[in-house]
Design an enzyme around this catalytic site. Structure first.
Site, short mmCIF file in Angstrom:
data_model
loop_
_atom_site.label_atom_id
_atom_site.label_comp_id
_atom_site.label_asym_id
_atom_site.label_seq_id
_atom_site.Cartn_x
_atom_site.Cartn_y
_atom_site.Cartn_z
N ASP A 25 14.01 32.32 3.02
CA ASP A 25 15.10 32.88 2.24
C ASP A 25 15.98 33.76 1.28
O ASP A 25 16.76 33.81 0.20
CB ASP A 25 14.72 31.41 1.08
N SER A 26 14.97 34.62 1.59
CA SER A 26 15.28 36.53 0.60
C SER A 26 16.43 36.98 1.89
O SER A 26 16.76 37.24 1.14
CB SER A 26 14.09 37.67 1.24
N ASP A 64 11.80 29.10 5.93
CA ASP A 64 11.62 28.64 4.73
C ASP A 64 12.25 27.70 4.24
O ASP A 64 13.96 27.59 5.23
CB ASP A 64 12.89 29.55 3.00
N LYS A 94 7.98 27.20 5.59
CA LYS A 94 7.25 27.66 4.22
C LYS A 94 8.27 27.33 2.87
O LYS A 94 8.56 26.88 3.31
CB LYS A 94 7.14 29.19 4.45
N GLU A 96 7.66 26.74 -1.60
CA GLU A 96 7.07 27.83 -2.86
C GLU A 96 6.05 26.98 -3.68
O GLU A 96 7.06 26.11 -3.53
CB GLU A 96 7.89 28.38 -3.38
N GLU A 163 1.99 36.36 -3.17
CA GLU A 163 3.21 37.31 -3.31
C GLU A 163 2.47 37.78 -5.15
O GLU A 163 2.53 37.30 -5.87
CB GLU A 163 4.72 36.66 -3.47
#
Ligand code: KIV
Length: 265
Positions: A25-26, A64, A94, A96, A163
């Site tokens: 999602d960057s 993401d 993925k 978080e 991270e």
């Protein structure tokens, strides 16, 4: 692992032998120009994940889950994870977080969607973390990170991104987990590494994070090419005959006579 957001980059990375591609999602920041990942939508992710999946023949493609696509309820998380797999052709999702997202990880994996965890600096929580900084430096936070990593593994994640975690702590977590860890700013002892490709190629403006190694200055190469193109098109150096197509002279003369009779007299 590297991030990828489009077909041609994914194809290039895949042909170089990358093991896994992350449609992060960057993309909200590096592709869409937002100042965080928070505005990214499911539709954004699906659009880019489809392109990456089409470009990848052998690498595992992971997409993401964007902010608020899994936090609201377990049922919504399963539905959105399912959409990502079903509509795009990626092999895993993925998300978080630690213990607080374990019900989602359990339910998504039970629905046969492989889940990668993401711990440490979790950019979707930027407002509660108070900035992009190294996580788990004090005793309590370090212990919590270890417990979160174990919880994510117990919940069924097949791997976990770490991270911005101190290298020694990431090494300990890597030893404690059975599943692979993938580090970004987490030292050399993780099982794998991931970078945002714009960072490693010098394509994203601003200060380079300390954990990034710049493998090429592709930004400078592209800038030179764009300037040359502008200069050459303005000065008439481009295009030349080698970049143009021809037509039968007789046909062209007929057309000229028809459409430009005055210029013939
Ligand atoms: O969105 C992303 O690119 C990521 C990586 C930084 C791991 O989550």
């Amino acid at each position: 692992m590297l991030t990828a957001y489009d077909y041609s980059t994914a194809k290039l990375m895949d042909s170089c032998g990358i093991d896994a591609l992350l449609v992060g999602d960057s993309l909200g920041m590096v592709m869409l120009g937002y100042d965080s990942t928070l505005p990214v939508t499911m539709d954004d992710m699906i659009h880019h994940a489809k392109a990456v999946a089409r470009g990848s023949e052998r690498a595992l493609v992971v997409a993401d889950m964007p902010f608020m696509s899994y936090q609201v309820s377990v049922a919504e998380a399963v539905a959105n994870a399912g959409r990502l797999l079903k509509e795009t052709g990626v092999g895993a999702v993925k998300l978080e977080g630690g213990a607080e997202v374990c019900p989602q990880i359990e339910a998504i994996t039970r629905a046969s969607v492989p889940v990668m965890g993401h711990l440490g600096l979790t950019p979707q929580s930027i407002h509660t973390l108070g900035g992009y900084k190294v996580q788990g430096k004090d005793r309590d936070r370090a212990r919590r990170l270890v417990e979160d990593a174990r919880a994510v593994e117990r919940a069924g994640a097949f791997a976990a991104v770490l991270e911005c975690v101190p290298a020694g702590l990431a090494a300990l977590i890597t030893r404690l987990l059975q599943i692979p860890t993938i580090g970004i700013g987490a030292g050399a002892d993780c099982d794998g590494q991931v970078l945002v490709y714009q960072d490693m190629l010098g394509l994203y403006p601003g200060k380079k994070p300390r954990f990034v190694k710049r493998y090429a200055d592709a930004g400078a190469v592209m800038e030179r090419a764009f300037r040359s193109y502008i200069e050459e098109t303005e000065s008439g150096l481009f295009p030349t005959a080698e970049h143009a197509f021809t037509i039968d002279e007789e046909i062209l003369n007929e057309l000229k006579t028809h459409y430009e009779p005055e210029s013939r007299s």
